[in-house]
Motif scaffolding. Sequence first.
Motif, PDB file in Angstrom:
ATOM      1  N   ILE A 119      57.369 -16.409  98.525  1.00 27.42           N
ATOM      2  CA  ILE A 119      57.689 -17.832  98.625  1.00 27.42           C
ATOM      3  C   ILE A 119      58.027 -18.306  97.216  1.00 27.42           C
ATOM      4  O   ILE A 119      57.173 -18.311  96.336  1.00 27.42           O
ATOM      5  CB  ILE A 119      56.524 -18.644  99.219  1.00 27.42           C
ATOM      6  N   LEU A 120      59.285 -18.670  97.033  1.00 27.25           N
ATOM      7  CA  LEU A 120      59.772 -19.106  95.728  1.00 27.25           C
ATOM      8  C   LEU A 120      59.585 -20.611  95.615  1.00 27.25           C
ATOM      9  O   LEU A 120      59.997 -21.368  96.492  1.00 27.25           O
ATOM     10  CB  LEU A 120      61.255 -18.737  95.584  1.00 27.25           C
ATOM     11  N   MET A 121      58.936 -21.028  94.534  1.00 25.58           N
ATOM     12  CA  MET A 121      58.671 -22.452  94.297  1.00 25.58           C
ATOM     13  C   MET A 121      59.379 -22.914  93.035  1.00 25.58           C
ATOM     14  O   MET A 121      59.239 -22.284  91.980  1.00 25.58           O
ATOM     15  CB  MET A 121      57.166 -22.696  94.152  1.00 25.58           C
ATOM     16  N   ASP A 122      60.100 -24.025  93.132  1.00 29.78           N
ATOM     17  CA  ASP A 122      60.726 -24.632  91.964  1.00 29.78           C
ATOM     18  C   ASP A 122      59.758 -25.641  91.344  1.00 29.78           C
ATOM     19  O   ASP A 122      58.615 -25.790  91.788  1.00 29.78           O
ATOM     20  CB  ASP A 122      62.065 -25.270  92.325  1.00 29.78           C
ATOM     21  N   ALA A 181      54.821 -28.848  91.239  1.00 33.27           N
ATOM     22  CA  ALA A 181      54.157 -30.127  90.951  1.00 33.27           C
ATOM     23  C   ALA A 181      53.330 -30.584  92.152  1.00 33.27           C
ATOM     24  O   ALA A 181      52.207 -31.088  91.989  1.00 33.27           O
ATOM     25  CB  ALA A 181      55.182 -31.191  90.578  1.00 33.27           C
ATOM     26  N   LYS A 182      53.857 -30.384  93.351  1.00 34.69           N
ATOM     27  CA  LYS A 182      53.114 -30.748  94.561  1.00 34.69           C
ATOM     28  C   LYS A 182      51.853 -29.898  94.695  1.00 34.69           C
ATOM     29  O   LYS A 182      50.784 -30.412  95.025  1.00 34.69           O
ATOM     30  CB  LYS A 182      53.999 -30.600  95.795  1.00 34.69           C
ATOM     31  N   ILE A 239      45.182 -28.595  93.181  1.00 40.80           N
ATOM     32  CA  ILE A 239      44.360 -27.530  92.611  1.00 40.80           C
ATOM     33  C   ILE A 239      43.777 -27.951  91.264  1.00 40.80           C
ATOM     34  O   ILE A 239      44.239 -28.903  90.649  1.00 40.80           O
ATOM     35  CB  ILE A 239      45.174 -26.220  92.443  1.00 40.80           C
ATOM     36  N   ASP A 240      42.750 -27.226  90.823  1.00 43.22           N
ATOM     37  CA  ASP A 240      42.103 -27.528  89.552  1.00 43.22           C
ATOM     38  C   ASP A 240      42.890 -27.013  88.347  1.00 43.22           C
ATOM     39  O   ASP A 240      42.992 -27.692  87.339  1.00 43.22           O
ATOM     40  CB  ASP A 240      40.686 -26.940  89.519  1.00 43.22           C
ATOM     41  N   GLN A 241      43.425 -25.814  88.434  1.00 43.71           N
ATOM     42  CA  GLN A 241      44.133 -25.205  87.301  1.00 43.71           C
ATOM     43  C   GLN A 241      45.601 -25.661  87.339  1.00 43.71           C
ATOM     44  O   GLN A 241      46.503 -24.927  87.711  1.00 43.71           O
ATOM     45  CB  GLN A 241      44.039 -23.684  87.389  1.00 43.71           C
ATOM     46  N   GLN A 292      43.722 -24.743  99.642  1.00 45.04           N
ATOM     47  CA  GLN A 292      44.777 -25.605  99.114  1.00 45.04           C
ATOM     48  C   GLN A 292      46.133 -24.885  99.107  1.00 45.04           C
ATOM     49  O   GLN A 292      47.152 -25.470  99.458  1.00 45.04           O
ATOM     50  CB  GLN A 292      44.449 -26.077  97.689  1.00 45.04           C
ATOM     51  N   VAL A 293      46.113 -23.634  98.703  1.00 42.08           N
ATOM     52  CA  VAL A 293      47.355 -22.865  98.650  1.00 42.08           C
ATOM     53  C   VAL A 293      47.882 -22.615 100.062  1.00 42.08           C
ATOM     54  O   VAL A 293      49.078 -22.773 100.319  1.00 42.08           O
ATOM     55  CB  VAL A 293      47.160 -21.545  97.876  1.00 42.08           C
TER      56      VAL A 293
END
Length: 173
Positions: free
Chosen positions: A48-51, A56-57, A62-64, A126-127
């Motif tokens: 899964i490629l994230m831009d 940012a979403k 998440i904490d980190q 969360q992920v």
Amino acid sequence: MTAIEAIMKRRSVRKFTDEPVTKETVMQLIDAAAAAPSAMNLRPVRFILMDKHDMAKLAETIDQKQPFEQGQWAIAVCADTRGYTGGTGWLEDASAALENILIAATSLGLGSLWYGVYRRAAKEPQVRAALNLPEGAECTGIAVIGHPAEKKKEHDKVREEFIFESRWCKYKI
């Protein structure tokens, strides 16, 4: 850069510059990941490629946050375990693919971070939600990619006391 040099230079980077990384370059990393070994050649690994927008979403949940706020791209390395007949081989397959991404990124002069997800209670829910993972899909981890804003010393050679010959030894002989 040789493969050995890339392996020895690869370090976790958590701070990135604003310098862009092209989608073409990131696709090279995914190709390198897809070339990783697969148990019984079952090939359960998915990417899964994230831009920057997607990252940012995810960072909101998440904490980190810092690597996701600063990196240019992220690649979630997942496995489709639905109908998978190779036991836990999918975990090794996905881990090998993720490591290939990190080494390939280093060979191209990029920085990377392995953001571990699988079986991490503080991260996995969360992920899973952010990536819309269906039941039976597992995320091993996410590679965050960008130009490094920090310099790190390359790895040293293995310590002699970590090498055993023929069998496990409590004390080096």
